[in-house]
Design a protein around this motif. Structure first.
Motif, PDB file in Angstrom:
ATOM      1  N   UNK A  60       4.038   1.640 -12.465  1.00  0.00           N
ATOM      2  CA  UNK A  60       4.643   2.321 -13.602  1.00  0.00           C
ATOM      3  C   UNK A  60       4.762   1.313 -14.743  1.00  0.00           C
ATOM      4  N   UNK A  61       4.160   1.647 -15.871  1.00  0.00           N
ATOM      5  CA  UNK A  61       4.256   0.817 -17.065  1.00  0.00           C
ATOM      6  C   UNK A  61       5.412   1.381 -17.887  1.00  0.00           C
ATOM      7  N   UNK A  62       6.409   0.530 -18.140  1.00  0.00           N
ATOM      8  CA  UNK A  62       7.658   0.963 -18.768  1.00  0.00           C
ATOM      9  C   UNK A  62       7.818   0.283 -20.129  1.00  0.00           C
ATOM     10  N   UNK A  63       7.794   1.072 -21.190  1.00  0.00           N
ATOM     11  CA  UNK A  63       7.980   0.546 -22.543  1.00  0.00           C
ATOM     12  C   UNK A  63       9.465   0.250 -22.742  1.00  0.00           C
ATOM     13  N   UNK A  64       9.811  -1.033 -22.891  1.00  0.00           N
ATOM     14  CA  UNK A  64      11.203  -1.400 -23.154  1.00  0.00           C
ATOM     15  C   UNK A  64      11.396  -1.797 -24.614  1.00  0.00           C
TER      16      UNK A  64
ATOM     17  N   UNK B 134       0.841  -1.178   0.000  1.00  0.00           N
ATOM     18  CA  UNK B 134       0.000   0.000   0.000  1.00  0.00           C
ATOM     19  C   UNK B 134       0.877   1.229   0.000  1.00  0.00           C
ATOM     20  N   UNK B 135       0.669   2.112  -0.953  1.00  0.00           N
ATOM     21  CA  UNK B 135       1.472   3.306  -1.033  1.00  0.00           C
ATOM     22  C   UNK B 135       2.824   3.066  -1.671  1.00  0.00           C
ATOM     23  N   UNK B 136       3.120   1.834  -2.016  1.00  0.00           N
ATOM     24  CA  UNK B 136       4.390   1.486  -2.642  1.00  0.00           C
ATOM     25  C   UNK B 136       4.323   1.679  -4.140  1.00  0.00           C
ATOM     26  N   UNK B 137       5.274   1.064  -4.819  1.00  0.00           N
ATOM     27  CA  UNK B 137       5.282   1.153  -6.271  1.00  0.00           C
ATOM     28  C   UNK B 137       5.726  -0.176  -6.872  1.00  0.00           C
ATOM     29  N   UNK B 138       5.269  -0.423  -8.056  1.00  0.00           N
ATOM     30  CA  UNK B 138       5.619  -1.609  -8.831  1.00  0.00           C
ATOM     31  C   UNK B 138       5.847  -1.165 -10.264  1.00  0.00           C
ATOM     32  N   UNK B 139       6.554  -1.999 -11.030  1.00  0.00           N
ATOM     33  CA  UNK B 139       6.804  -1.703 -12.437  1.00  0.00           C
ATOM     34  C   UNK B 139       6.359  -2.876 -13.289  1.00  0.00           C
ATOM     35  N   UNK B 140       5.695  -2.577 -14.390  1.00  0.00           N
ATOM     36  CA  UNK B 140       5.333  -3.573 -15.389  1.00  0.00           C
ATOM     37  C   UNK B 140       6.028  -3.154 -16.680  1.00  0.00           C
ATOM     38  N   UNK B 141       6.836  -4.058 -17.249  1.00  0.00           N
ATOM     39  CA  UNK B 141       7.558  -3.757 -18.485  1.00  0.00           C
ATOM     40  C   UNK B 141       6.758  -4.257 -19.687  1.00  0.00           C
ATOM     41  N   UNK B 142       6.710  -3.456 -20.734  1.00  0.00           N
ATOM     42  CA  UNK B 142       6.129  -3.855 -22.009  1.00  0.00           C
ATOM     43  C   UNK B 142       7.320  -4.205 -22.887  1.00  0.00           C
ATOM     44  N   UNK B 143       7.558  -5.508 -23.098  1.00  0.00           N
ATOM     45  CA  UNK B 143       8.832  -5.969 -23.637  1.00  0.00           C
ATOM     46  C   UNK B 143       8.787  -6.278 -25.132  1.00  0.00           C
ATOM     47  N   UNK B 144       9.988  -6.467 -25.680  1.00  0.00           N
ATOM     48  CA  UNK B 144      10.151  -6.852 -27.078  1.00  0.00           C
ATOM     49  C   UNK B 144       9.705  -8.276 -27.349  1.00  0.00           C
TER      50      UNK B 144
END
Length: 190
Positions: free
Chosen positions: A74-78, A46-56
């Motif tokens: 955070x959705x990160x386009x890789x 709760x209140x933290x952060x996570x990252x989801x990568x959109x990969x090749x």
């Protein structure tokens, strides 16, 4: 043949000490490597952060994520040519995904406040299986993961190192047994 300082390192006792030391060193190194390679923040508190990568590889990484309410993802386009289309979400959620197709280096953030499942996909790559889900649960835990809170899970790399260490230990012990049983200091008749 008597054992003296010149050939003490080849005695059975010396062999066993060296084998036990080597096995312990391999086991410690493998355990440390497995722990180092599996560090994680454990999913939302709760209140933290996570990252989801959109990969090749045309996947969201991870494809399934458990977070607590208040976690920012955070959705990160890789790689190039991806978007986020919301397939289903809780009725009172305001998340709309990110429909425009973006390229490597782009990021999109959203703080998930409403409990429930958020299913989404990449429209250009949905036929390739680029789909994912975010589960917002109390405590950010998988409710189907088993009772009692369990303990930490054992990563594949640690399991592999454990099996390799056990194999080395058993091999060392078998060889030591052979030398103890059939090897020895025999005195040659003069």
């Amino acid at each position: 043949m008597a054992i003296d300082d010149a050939n003490a390192s080849v005695s059975r006792r010396g062999f066993l000490k060296a084998g036990a030391g080597a096995t312990a060193a391999v086991g410690a190194t493998g355990t440390a490597a497995a722990q180092e390679g599996n560090e994680s923040d454990g999913g939302g508190g709760g209140g933290g952060s996570e990252t989801v990568a959109l990969t090749g590889d045309n996947v969201y990484d991870p494809e399934e994520l458990y977070i607590a309410p208040g976690t920012t993802v955070t959705f990160d386009w890789t790689s190039d040519g991806h978007n986020i289309i919301v397939d289903s979400k809780p009725g009172d959620s305001d998340w709309e995904g990110h429909e425009p197709i973006e390229n490597e280096g782009f990021t999109h953030e959203h703080t998930f406040e409403v409990l429930g499942d958020y299913e989404y996909y990449c429209s250009p790559h949905q036929s390739l299986g680029m789909e994912a889900v975010i589960h917002v649960t109390e405590g950010g835990q998988n409710p189907n993961a088993g009772g009692g809170g369990g303990g930490p899970t054992l990563p594949d790399s640690a399991m592999t190192m454990g099996v390799a260490t056990m194999a080395a230990l058993v091999s060392t012990l078998a060889l030591a047994f052979f030398f103890i049983k059939y090897g020895g200091d025999y005195e040659m008749p003069e």
